[in-house]
Design a protein around this motif. Structure first.
Motif, PDB file in Angstrom:
ATOM      1  N   PHE A  51       0.839  -1.195   0.000  1.00 24.50           N
ATOM      2  CA  PHE A  51       0.000   0.000   0.000  1.00 24.50           C
ATOM      3  C   PHE A  51       0.874   1.245   0.000  1.00 24.50           C
ATOM      4  N   ALA A  52       0.589   2.167  -0.936  1.00 25.41           N
ATOM      5  CA  ALA A  52       1.333   3.423  -1.027  1.00 25.41           C
ATOM      6  C   ALA A  52       0.367   4.593  -0.885  1.00 25.41           C
ATOM      7  N   PHE A  53       0.654   5.479   0.051  1.00 24.86           N
ATOM      8  CA  PHE A  53      -0.202   6.642   0.302  1.00 24.86           C
ATOM      9  C   PHE A  53       0.338   7.830  -0.486  1.00 24.86           C
ATOM     10  N   THR A  54      -0.471   8.321  -1.446  1.00 23.94           N
ATOM     11  CA  THR A  54      -0.023   9.361  -2.362  1.00 23.94           C
ATOM     12  C   THR A  54      -0.805  10.660  -2.173  1.00 23.94           C
ATOM     13  N   LYS A  55      -0.394  11.689  -2.894  1.00 24.88           N
ATOM     14  CA  LYS A  55      -1.051  12.995  -2.803  1.00 24.88           C
ATOM     15  C   LYS A  55      -2.527  12.938  -3.169  1.00 24.88           C
ATOM     16  N   PRO A  56      -2.938  12.266  -4.269  1.00 24.28           N
ATOM     17  CA  PRO A  56      -4.373  12.191  -4.563  1.00 24.28           C
ATOM     18  C   PRO A  56      -5.192  11.577  -3.436  1.00 24.28           C
ATOM     19  N   MET A  57      -4.640  10.582  -2.748  1.00 22.00           N
ATOM     20  CA  MET A  57      -5.347   9.988  -1.609  1.00 22.00           C
ATOM     21  C   MET A  57      -5.524  11.014  -0.497  1.00 22.00           C
ATOM     22  N   LEU A  58      -4.459  11.764  -0.241  1.00 16.58           N
ATOM     23  CA  LEU A  58      -4.531  12.800   0.794  1.00 16.58           C
ATOM     24  C   LEU A  58      -5.579  13.844   0.431  1.00 16.58           C
TER      25      LEU A  58
END
Length: 268
Positions: free
Chosen positions: A40-47
């Motif tokens: 799982f990678a947390f990216t800017k669009p998710m934020l």
């Protein structure tokens, strides 16, 4: 920004420097993760999607946590927002009997709108819905509700029967039935999602192109004229996107209301 665009924006790359214009492209929709947990990678669009949800929640919580008979301040804005969705989207499709769906439609409209408008906010500058992975869950939610209400109000057989216009010659059913099934279960959900994604994707790409082209062509020479023209186009696209972000939220929510109406009615 990502890829070559970041190099252009951070360096001294201009039209006569010989570096060449690194045109924006698909790489500008991919972001390096802030952190990863396993796969799982947390990216800017998710934020930004989380921030958008919080903006909607906090706004309506602030507006109605202590409602007054005579509204003031943020409650005024909250009531205007709800009435706008009710009178311009819900009532034309569902009438007064559809008011029970108002919370769902209001939440959907403003969640989509805030995700779209992130493109025009300095520093954030990215529309979440330009990543189609954020659009499909909303489409699936709408279609799950669409089918559930259809089966509930019309019955399983009645729902499928209502898809086919009455009075059609028997031989036409061979062609009409597959076409109608494709329309209801493939084409409609596909276009519902792609319409929202495609408009924000194209708008962000155009805005990025003209903004970076302005920087690239900026120089104390004839390139300055090109830079001014590119800057004017960037301003035009910015204003256009301010309209498109609102329009796409309106279209998605209006189609949702239309689908709900077609499910709760006895005929389509």
């Amino acid at each position: 920004m990502t890829g070559d665009v970041r190099v252009l924006a951070s360096g001294g790359c201009h039209i006569f420097s010989g570096c060449g214009f690194p045109a924006p492209g698909l790489q500008d929709f991919n972001w390096k993760p802030f952190f990863t947990i396993g796969s799982f990678a947390f990216t800017k669009p998710m934020l930004l999607a989380i921030v958008s949800a919080l903006v909607v929640i906090v706004f309506f919580w602030a507006a109605f946590r202590r409602p007054q008979l005579v509204p003031r301040g943020v409650q005024n804005l909250g009531e205007l927002a709800i009435l706008a969705v009710r009178d311009q989207i819900l009532r034309p499709s569902l009438g007064r009997k559809g008011d029970s769906y108002l919370p769902f439609l209001v939440s959907m409209f403003f969640f989509i709108y805030v995700m779209n408008i992130m493109e025009l906010v300095p520093i954030l500058q990215f529309p979440v819905t330009s990543r189609i992975g954020f659009v499909w869950p909303m489409v699936f939610t709408v279609y799950f509700l669409y089918l559930y209400l259809g089966f509930r109000h019309q019955g399983f057989a009645g729902y499928f029967k209502a898809m086919i216009p009455p009075g059609v010659p028997a031989g036409v059913y061979i062609i009409l039935v597959p076409v109608e099934l494709l329309r209801f279960f493939v084409f409609q959900p596909f276009t519902l999602g792609v319409r929202l994604f495609g408009n924000t994707f194209a708008g962000h790409l155009l805005l990025t192109i003209f903004t970076l082209a302005t920087w690239y062509m900026l120089s104390l020479s004839v390139g300055l004229l090109y830079a001014v023209g590119s800057f004017a186009l960037a301003i035009f696209i910015f204003v256009l996107e301010a309209l498109v972000t609102l329009l796409q939220a309106f279209i998605f929510t209006t189609l949702t209301a239309t689908y709900i109406a077609s499910s709760v009615e006895s005929t389509h």
